[in-house]
Design a protein around this motif. Structure first.
Motif, PDB file in Angstrom:
ATOM      1  N   VAL A  54      -3.047   8.079  -1.588  1.00 53.73           N
ATOM      2  CA  VAL A  54      -4.160   8.265  -0.660  1.00 53.73           C
ATOM      3  C   VAL A  54      -5.328   7.367  -1.053  1.00 53.73           C
ATOM      4  O   VAL A  54      -5.912   6.665  -0.219  1.00 53.73           O
ATOM      5  CB  VAL A  54      -4.575   9.748  -0.670  1.00 53.73           C
ATOM      6  CG1 VAL A  54      -5.917   9.941  -0.016  1.00 53.73           C
ATOM      7  CG2 VAL A  54      -3.515  10.576   0.027  1.00 53.73           C
ATOM      8  N   GLN A  55      -5.629   7.352  -2.336  1.00 48.78           N
ATOM      9  CA  GLN A  55      -6.734   6.520  -2.821  1.00 48.78           C
ATOM     10  C   GLN A  55      -6.394   5.031  -2.680  1.00 48.78           C
ATOM     11  O   GLN A  55      -7.232   4.214  -2.339  1.00 48.78           O
ATOM     12  CB  GLN A  55      -6.981   6.849  -4.284  1.00 48.78           C
ATOM     13  CG  GLN A  55      -8.371   7.352  -4.563  1.00 48.78           C
ATOM     14  CD  GLN A  55      -8.465   7.910  -5.965  1.00 48.78           C
ATOM     15  OE1 GLN A  55      -7.716   8.820  -6.311  1.00 48.78           O
ATOM     16  NE2 GLN A  55      -9.351   7.380  -6.759  1.00 48.78           N
ATOM     17  N   LEU A  56      -5.115   4.746  -2.954  1.00 46.45           N
ATOM     18  CA  LEU A  56      -4.678   3.351  -2.853  1.00 46.45           C
ATOM     19  C   LEU A  56      -4.850   2.838  -1.431  1.00 46.45           C
ATOM     20  O   LEU A  56      -5.346   1.746  -1.189  1.00 46.45           O
ATOM     21  CB  LEU A  56      -3.202   3.252  -3.275  1.00 46.45           C
ATOM     22  CG  LEU A  56      -2.517   1.936  -2.948  1.00 46.45           C
ATOM     23  CD1 LEU A  56      -3.074   0.830  -3.836  1.00 46.45           C
ATOM     24  CD2 LEU A  56      -1.009   2.038  -3.125  1.00 46.45           C
ATOM     25  N   ARG A  57      -4.454   3.667  -0.474  1.00 47.51           N
ATOM     26  CA  ARG A  57      -4.474   3.206   0.916  1.00 47.51           C
ATOM     27  C   ARG A  57      -5.896   3.069   1.439  1.00 47.51           C
ATOM     28  O   ARG A  57      -6.133   2.359   2.412  1.00 47.51           O
ATOM     29  CB  ARG A  57      -3.661   4.151   1.792  1.00 47.51           C
ATOM     30  CG  ARG A  57      -2.180   4.011   1.528  1.00 47.51           C
ATOM     31  CD  ARG A  57      -1.373   4.983   2.345  1.00 47.51           C
ATOM     32  NE  ARG A  57      -0.039   5.130   1.768  1.00 47.51           N
ATOM     33  CZ  ARG A  57       0.656   6.245   1.785  1.00 47.51           C
ATOM     34  NH1 ARG A  57       0.141   7.319   2.340  1.00 47.51           N
ATOM     35  NH2 ARG A  57       1.862   6.289   1.261  1.00 47.51           N
ATOM     36  N   ALA A  58      -6.817   3.786   0.796  1.00 50.20           N
ATOM     37  CA  ALA A  58      -8.213   3.586   1.175  1.00 50.20           C
ATOM     38  C   ALA A  58      -8.669   2.199   0.728  1.00 50.20           C
ATOM     39  O   ALA A  58      -9.545   1.592   1.336  1.00 50.20           O
ATOM     40  CB  ALA A  58      -9.079   4.658   0.537  1.00 50.20           C
ATOM     41  N   LYS A  59      -8.064   1.715  -0.330  1.00 50.92           N
ATOM     42  CA  LYS A  59      -8.443   0.412  -0.870  1.00 50.92           C
ATOM     43  C   LYS A  59      -7.678  -0.702  -0.169  1.00 50.92           C
ATOM     44  O   LYS A  59      -8.164  -1.820  -0.046  1.00 50.92           O
ATOM     45  CB  LYS A  59      -8.123   0.419  -2.367  1.00 50.92           C
ATOM     46  CG  LYS A  59      -8.827  -0.612  -3.186  1.00 50.92           C
ATOM     47  CD  LYS A  59      -8.675  -0.224  -4.660  1.00 50.92           C
ATOM     48  CE  LYS A  59      -9.206  -1.306  -5.554  1.00 50.92           C
ATOM     49  NZ  LYS A  59      -9.236  -0.849  -6.963  1.00 50.92           N
ATOM     50  N   VAL A  60      -6.457  -0.374   0.261  1.00 56.49           N
ATOM     51  CA  VAL A  60      -5.601  -1.370   0.908  1.00 56.49           C
ATOM     52  C   VAL A  60      -5.311  -0.886   2.321  1.00 56.49           C
ATOM     53  O   VAL A  60      -4.433  -0.043   2.535  1.00 56.49           O
ATOM     54  CB  VAL A  60      -4.281  -1.543   0.130  1.00 56.49           C
ATOM     55  CG1 VAL A  60      -3.447  -2.641   0.754  1.00 56.49           C
ATOM     56  CG2 VAL A  60      -4.563  -1.840  -1.321  1.00 56.49           C
ATOM     57  N   GLY A  61      -6.062  -1.360   3.274  1.00 59.81           N
ATOM     58  CA  GLY A  61      -5.897  -0.901   4.644  1.00 59.81           C
ATOM     59  C   GLY A  61      -4.730  -1.588   5.323  1.00 59.81           C
ATOM     60  O   GLY A  61      -4.180  -2.568   4.806  1.00 59.81           O
ATOM     61  N   PRO A  83     -12.031  -1.220   2.920  1.00 65.33           N
ATOM     62  CA  PRO A  83     -10.958  -1.578   2.014  1.00 65.33           C
ATOM     63  C   PRO A  83     -11.261  -2.904   1.338  1.00 65.33           C
ATOM     64  O   PRO A  83     -12.196  -3.606   1.721  1.00 65.33           O
ATOM     65  CB  PRO A  83      -9.759  -1.700   2.945  1.00 65.33           C
ATOM     66  CG  PRO A  83     -10.341  -2.148   4.230  1.00 65.33           C
ATOM     67  CD  PRO A  83     -11.714  -1.551   4.312  1.00 65.33           C
ATOM     68  N   VAL A  94      -1.435   7.006 -10.020  1.00 64.26           N
ATOM     69  CA  VAL A  94      -2.099   6.510  -8.811  1.00 64.26           C
ATOM     70  C   VAL A  94      -1.787   7.416  -7.634  1.00 64.26           C
ATOM     71  O   VAL A  94      -0.629   7.786  -7.403  1.00 64.26           O
ATOM     72  CB  VAL A  94      -1.653   5.072  -8.509  1.00 64.26           C
ATOM     73  CG1 VAL A  94      -2.166   4.647  -7.144  1.00 64.26           C
ATOM     74  CG2 VAL A  94      -2.147   4.145  -9.579  1.00 64.26           C
ATOM     75  N   ASP A  95      -2.831   7.793  -6.939  1.00 64.03           N
ATOM     76  CA  ASP A  95      -2.635   8.591  -5.733  1.00 64.03           C
ATOM     77  C   ASP A  95      -2.548   7.645  -4.543  1.00 64.03           C
ATOM     78  O   ASP A  95      -3.467   6.861  -4.312  1.00 64.03           O
ATOM     79  CB  ASP A  95      -3.824   9.532  -5.565  1.00 64.03           C
ATOM     80  CG  ASP A  95      -3.532  10.578  -4.526  1.00 64.03           C
ATOM     81  OD1 ASP A  95      -3.527  11.759  -4.872  1.00 64.03           O
ATOM     82  OD2 ASP A  95      -3.285  10.199  -3.360  1.00 64.03           O
ATOM     83  N   ASN A 141       0.835  -1.207   0.000  1.00 62.36           N
ATOM     84  CA  ASN A 141       0.000   0.000   0.000  1.00 62.36           C
ATOM     85  C   ASN A 141       0.868   1.255   0.000  1.00 62.36           C
ATOM     86  O   ASN A 141       0.452   2.311   0.419  1.00 62.36           O
ATOM     87  CB  ASN A 141      -1.003   0.004   1.150  1.00 62.36           C
ATOM     88  CG  ASN A 141      -0.355   0.230   2.485  1.00 62.36           C
ATOM     89  OD1 ASN A 141       0.859   0.089   2.613  1.00 62.36           O
ATOM     90  ND2 ASN A 141      -1.151   0.594   3.472  1.00 62.36           N
TER      91      ASN A 141
END
Lengths: 274, 489, 446
Positions: free
Chosen positions: A103-110, A189, A100-101, A73
């Protein structure tokens, strides 16, 4: 996937029904290299991680399993000297693509960390933090729902429902870790990464968290780094063994523990080193 | 015997004790130092310390007691009438001056020692004699004063002899004791280390002594001030207009108001700038930027306040007048002169920027990395993490830092002395000149004021107020910061 | 809240874009906020650095001119009879002034500068200290009488200011002390090379001068005062500070007294400096009857003020020496005292010295407490007569001298004040650089 150099073999090579396994892939990593300054921390790691499955990363300390987890992430972005090469894709989208941002990625991958790290806020604020910053809710009542359901999923609801306003730091270690899991779930996520989530907990709390991980498998793809082989055997369906920055072997947990293909894996699980 | 010569003698005796004790220890062990309990040097030091400690103690006691005894004897000779004319203290200081003058005259050879003790007011003009050696006497030398001065001189002279004898006796006694005590089984090292430890304790206690000294010097003079000027007028008076001719109005409120007003402006500059600088340095800046920007900001902290004062008086003040003055760029005419609350506040704000930023930097860095990871791992941006997780976590520490900065601002002197103006005023306009507690302490104590007048003594009451306010702020702030640190240790 | 169903599954979120490669609106907004926030930080640093630059620019632009001074060269014939007459008169320097006036008129005549001013008015271009300087020379060199001696007299501060650009012809219209006509004369003299400007040694080594003679004012004597104070601070604060730190760090039992001492020290570090001035006035001057304005008293006050700083930094250096060193010494039978003095203290020394230098630098720049104990400007007009007299003879200190100049009305003194600041800052810079070098050179990472 199968073209792994030298002694590094991914277990996919030995997968009996490879086609179905590929369909199910959530995260795929291809020839990932990680450098910390001049140190080559992860060497040429390729792995497929299946959806709705608990995958355990095991290996001796310093083998790079946590580093690799943090690549998934892009938490390594926060470390200045860290550099990642190779391709890591989630749902076939390269997460290191410049578009890829994180921030958006980490919302998807907790992510859940080794030491429980609740914010110095109330239990309610801890869980609602993620939904609020990501703008997942329009009304207070929706937020209340998310908080309640997340805490329920994390198996903490019954213990804290009467004191949502008390500080999260006041809970016991095991409760804090489950709060952190609830906090991660609240963002909805698809993948949850867990970095040795039980290493700071006592056996009873550990059992509760492990039970929770097993339940969460239904809805989430879970990757867990663990020190304890017993824990890997208890909670995971798939296991990957890391050694000195290399991915030595990956396969069904059952196979890895009963029939390791690599000498190093065998030595590790029989306790020769670690 | 003069003091310096006496000290030298003591040192010689101590040196002698060192040599004697060392050699005796050596002899008692038959020349084999393995038989000694401690290294030979320790025996020597034991000897020297046994001489020095009691001697210095005796000397200090004597120095403290003798003037009191002499004063008491002499002041008994002053009649009630002359004491009533002025205060007894003034008469006594005259007596002392005469006595000192006579000493000086003898020293310079203007008078012989016999002449000096036989002088009387009838036979010669003492004022002229003493004027010749550079001692100017204010009041007339009465027979009574002269007699008192003679007694003063003889008592002091006797005291000197007694002191010398006493000190030498103690020193020799110490020498004898240490010599007799020295023996190969004597635990010299333990003794010496005890003494050294005592010295260390004393050094540490000096901090408390300083505080006690501050409190006493403030309290005594403040009490004296309140005996001359009513306390409620001081604390609740709205007018500050000291006049050395008497009839002063010494209300502290205008001063407190200006002090707080200036501090407020200073904090309004320093807190946002310092806090954002700290956040940027600790959260965003690359190591290179940090390595350059942090020391640059800290240079601001190393610049003496007199420089800031001059900067306020000669650069910032005129600049502000150019903008807000009568013919200023804005044409508003709010500002009449360069010295104003705004000038001092602005410059003080600049001075406090590094103070706020380095304290906040420490505090932000003390927030565990796990907090940042937790927030970033949930997909928060860096600024969201700072605003919603790090700041709330660091809040107590930052409040402490701001309180410390406020205490700095309230106690700051040179900037307000030069930049804020000299007239006390209760006004809301930040472009008016006002004056603060610290500025008035300086002006009341640097003039030629008589120390016994309320106009000078008021400075101590002001100092007391300042001390109590800043001490309260400091204790509270340090308590908060300490508690905050413990939370994450 | 009680009636919660598990509806928030990952799939049912409308607000979030499905693909990672498209950035949704909200994320864009959040990233914009992120950038803004970052710029606030950069702005804050920028403001801080801007103020620093503004401060330094205003110090240098106003102060550098103090290091040059305009003077006028005049060959003065020292005639025996004139000097005897001058020495016999009551106001001796006024006669010397007449001598200089005559020489000046003569000089203008030979230079072909025409003027209708009389000697008295003409002399306004010269420093009023010139006759005094002449007399001093004559008294010091009686042999020179009968010869013609070339002198470099200081010009008045306004002429000096004119050449430095501080005084303009327009501003002279309301000035009683100088006319435009004077400036015409000095302009011509300058062209001929009689009026020159050179490095101002008198500023660095001289003493303060009275209100009317800013051109003669120097900071040298105040520098000596500061030096003596620093000597006192170093000799007292370093040993006492180290002793106190050793006790607190190595020997103090964990009890209430130790707590009180520690809280006390951290509070003392934050007590306003002016309060230390009050302490000095009450304790050292009123109570102990030490002389006013003496560097010894100033040094004592500054010692008390710097002690907390030194104790705090010394304790930090002692703490950084690892316990294994102490254990090693104790393990071979050294006493606690020996382990501290033989092993811990030497290892902590670089850190202690660094802290001490920084404390000294702080003390060197301190002004307020000195004003209260009488160390104000213009208190000493010459150097102390001996090495030990320096401790007790009344003197000022550099920052107090600067304050004195800042208070005077004549802008010529402001130039002196800024110049004094340059010197003060040079000292502070040197001390800090030494501290940094010490730290870099001897810093040890355990």
């Amino acid at each position: 996937m199968s073209e792994v150099s030298g002694a590094i073999r991914t277990a996919d090579e030995f997968e009996p029904n490879k086609a179905t396994a590929m369909e199910n892939t959530k995260i795929s990593a291809d020839k990932v290299q990680v450098y910390y300054g001049d140190t080559h921390a992860i060497k040429d790691v390729s792995i497929n991680i299946r959806a709705q499955t608990v995958t355990a990363f095991i290996g001796p300390s310093g083998c790079g399993k946590s580093t690799f987890l943090r690549c998934l992430n892009r938490m390594n972005d926060t470390i200045d000297i860290c550099r990642v090469e190779g391709r890591i894709a989630i749902d076939d989208e390269d997460i290191y693509d410049p578009k890829v941002d994180p921030v958006q990625l980490r919302a998807k991958v907790g992510m859940v960390f080794q030491k429980p790290n609740p914010f110095p806020k109330s239990i309610y604020d801890n869980v609602s933090y993620g939904p609020r910053i990501h703008g997942l809710v329009r009304r207070k009542s929706e937020l209340d729902d998310i908080v309640a359901s997340s805490l329920q999923k994390a198996g903490l609801w019954e213990e804290v429902k009467d004191r949502l306003d008390s500080p999260g730091t006041g809970l016991s270690g095991g409760q804090q870790q489950r709060l952190c899991i609830a906090r991660a779930i609240a963002v909805s996520p698809e993948v949850i990464l867990m970095d040795e989530p039980c290493s700071a907990l006592d056996p009873i709390a550990t059992a509760k968290v492990e039970e929770l991980i097993d339940e969460l498998r239904e809805n989430y793809t879970i990757v867990i780094v663990t020190h304890s082989m017993q824990q890997a055997a208890r909670v995971s369906q798939r296991t990957a063994f890391f050694h000195l920055g290399n991915l030595v072997e990956v396969g069904d947990t059952q196979d890895i523990f009963t029939n390791p293909r690599d000498k190093r894996t065998q030595d590790y699980i029989t306790g020769r080193f670690g | 015997m003069a003091l310096s010569f006496l000290l030298l003698t003591i040192l010689v005796v101590a040196g002698l004790a060192y040599v004697l004790a060392k050699s005796r220890a050596f002899k008692s062990a038959g020349g084999d130092i393995r038989l000694l309990h401690s290294l030979p040097g320790y025996y020597g030091w034991n000897g020297a310390l046994t001489v020095l400690l009691p001697t210095f103690l005796a000397l200090l006691l004597w120095l403290a007691i003798q003037p009191v005894v002499v004063d008491h004897t002499v002041s008994g000779m002053i009649s009630a009438e002359s004491a009533a004319e002025s205060t007894l203290g003034l008469v006594m200081s005259d007596v002392r001056r005469i006595a000192d003058g006579l000493d000086l005259a003898v020293q310079n050879g203007v008078l012989t020692a016999q002449d000096a003790s036989r002088l009387n007011t009838g036979s010669s003009d003492i004022r002229e004699t003493l004027g010749a050696v550079g001692v100017a006497l204010g009041a007339e030398v009465t027979a009574e004063k002269l007699e008192a001065a003679q007694t003063y001189r003889s008592a002091t002279a006797t005291g000197f002899w007694m002191r010398t004898v006493l000190v030498l006796l103690v020193a020799l006694g110490g020498l004898a004791v240490s010599y007799r005590r020295t023996d190969k089984d004597f635990r010299a090292r333990n003794f010496v280390e005890q003494v050294v430890k005592g010295i260390l304790v004393f050094a540490a206690l000096l901090a408390i002594l300083t505080t006690v000294g501050i409190i006493f010097s403030l309290i005594f003079n403040t009490v004296e001030f309140f005996s001359l000027y009513p306390a409620e007028d001081f604390f609740f008076g709205l007018v500050w207009s000291p006049s050395f001719g008497g009839g002063s109005e010494l209300g502290i409120l205008p001063l407190i108001w200006a002090t707080l007003y200036i501090s407020l402006i200073a904090l309004a500059v320093a807190v946002p700038v310092g806090l954002f600088a700290a956040i940027y340095l600790s959260e965003y800046a690359s190591p290179t930027v940090r390595a350059v920007a942090k020391p640059l900001l800290e240079v601001l902290a190393g610049i003496p306040t007199i420089v800031y004062g001059l900067f306020a008086l000669l650069t910032v003040g005129p600049l502000l007048v150019d903008i807000f003055g009568n013919d200023g760029a804005l044409g508003v005419g709010w500002m009449q002169g360069g010295t104003a609350v705004m000038t001092a506040g602005l410059v003080m704000g600049i001075m406090l920027i590094p103070f706020v930023s380095s304290l906040s930097d420490d505090i932000i860095n003390a927030v565990p990395q796990a907090m940042r990871d937790g927030s970033l791992g949930l997909g928060a941006t860096h600024s969201e993490t700072v605003k919603q997780v790090i700041m709330p976590a660091a809040l107590p520490g930052i409040v402490g830092a701001i309180l410390l900065a406020a205490s700095r601002a309230i106690g700051e002197t040179m900037i307000v002395v030069l930049g804020a103006g000299a007239a006390a005023r209760l006004s809301m306009n930040p472009f008016d000149a006002m004056t603060t507690v610290t500025a008035k302490i300086v002006s009341q104590l640097t003039g030629d004021a008589d120390f016994a007048s309320p106009e000078a003594l008021v400075a101590f009451a002001l100092g007391m107020t300042l001390f109590v306010i800043t001490l309260g702020l400091n204790i509270f702030a340090l308590y908060i910061v300490r508690k905050y640190r413990e939370q994450y240790d | 809240m009680t009636d919660v169903t598990l509806t928030t599954t990952p799939a049912s979120e409308p607000a979030r874009s499905k693909s990672l490669l498209e950035i949704d609106e909200r994320t864009k907004k959040r990233n914009a906020a992120e950038t803004r926030f970052k710029f606030y930080g950069i702005g804050a640093i920028g403001i801080g650095v801007f103020f620093l630059v503004a401060l330094l620019v205003s110090i240098l632009s106003n102060g550098l001119s103090a290091f040059t001074q305009t003077s006028i060269s005049l060959p003065v014939p020292l005639v025996q009879s004139e000097i005897e007459a001058a020495e016999k008169s009551i106001v001796k320097t006024s006669k010397y002034r007449d001598i200089i006036g005559a020489v000046l008129i003569e000089k203008l005549k030979t230079a072909g500068v025409s003027t209708d001013m009389d000697s008295k008015k003409l002399l306004q271009i010269m420093s009023s200290g010139a006759p005094g300087a002449l007399r001093e020379f004559v008294l010091a060199n009686p042999d020179a009488i009968g010869t013609t001696v070339p002198f470099d007299f200081l010009t008045s501060s306004r002429v000096d200011g004119y050449f430095k650009g501080r005084v303009t012809r327009a501003a002279l219209a309301e000035d009683k002390n100088l006319d435009s006509a004077h400036l015409d004369i000095v302009d011509q003299l300058k062209e001929q090379g009689s009026v020159t400007s050179g490095f101002n040694w008198q500023f660095i080594f001289g003493s303060d001068a009275s209100d009317s003679r800013p051109e003669q004012a120097g900071i040298g004597v105040a520098m000596v005062g500061s030096f003596y104070m620093m000597l006192v601070v170093l000799c007292l604060a370093l040993p006492i500070g180290v002793a106190a730190s050793i006790y607190l760090e190595e020997f103090a039992p964990k009890n209430r007294l130790t707590d009180v001492i520690e809280v006390n020290i951290s509070n003392l570090a934050a007590v306003p400096s002016i309060v230390f001035g009050i302490l000095g006035l009450a304790a050292f001057i009123q109570f102990a009857h030490l002389p006013q304005s003496a560097p010894l008293v100033g040094g004592l006050v500054l010692t008390l003020m710097t002690l907390p700083t030194i104790i705090i930094s010394t304790r930090a250096s002692l703490q950084s020496v690892p316990p294994s060193i102490r254990d090693a010494a104790l393990g071979i039978g050294a006493s606690k005292m020996q382990s501290v003095f033989h092993h811990v203290l030497p290892l902590a020394m670089p850190g202690i010295l660094t802290g001490t230098i920084i404390g000294l630098a702080q003390a060197l720049g301190e002004t307020a407490p000195l004003l209260l104990i009488g160390m104000v400007g213009f208190i000493a007009s010459e150097y102390p007569s001996g090495v030990f007299e320096g401790f007790l003879s009344p003197n000022s200190a550099m920052p107090a001298q600067i304050y004195e100049w800042a208070k005077r009305a004549d802008p010529a003194f402001y130039e002196r004040a800024w110049g004094g600041i340059i010197i003060l800052l040079l000292f502070l810079m040197t001390m800090n650089i030494v501290a940094i070098i010490l730290r870099r050179r001897f810093e040890r990472r355990w």
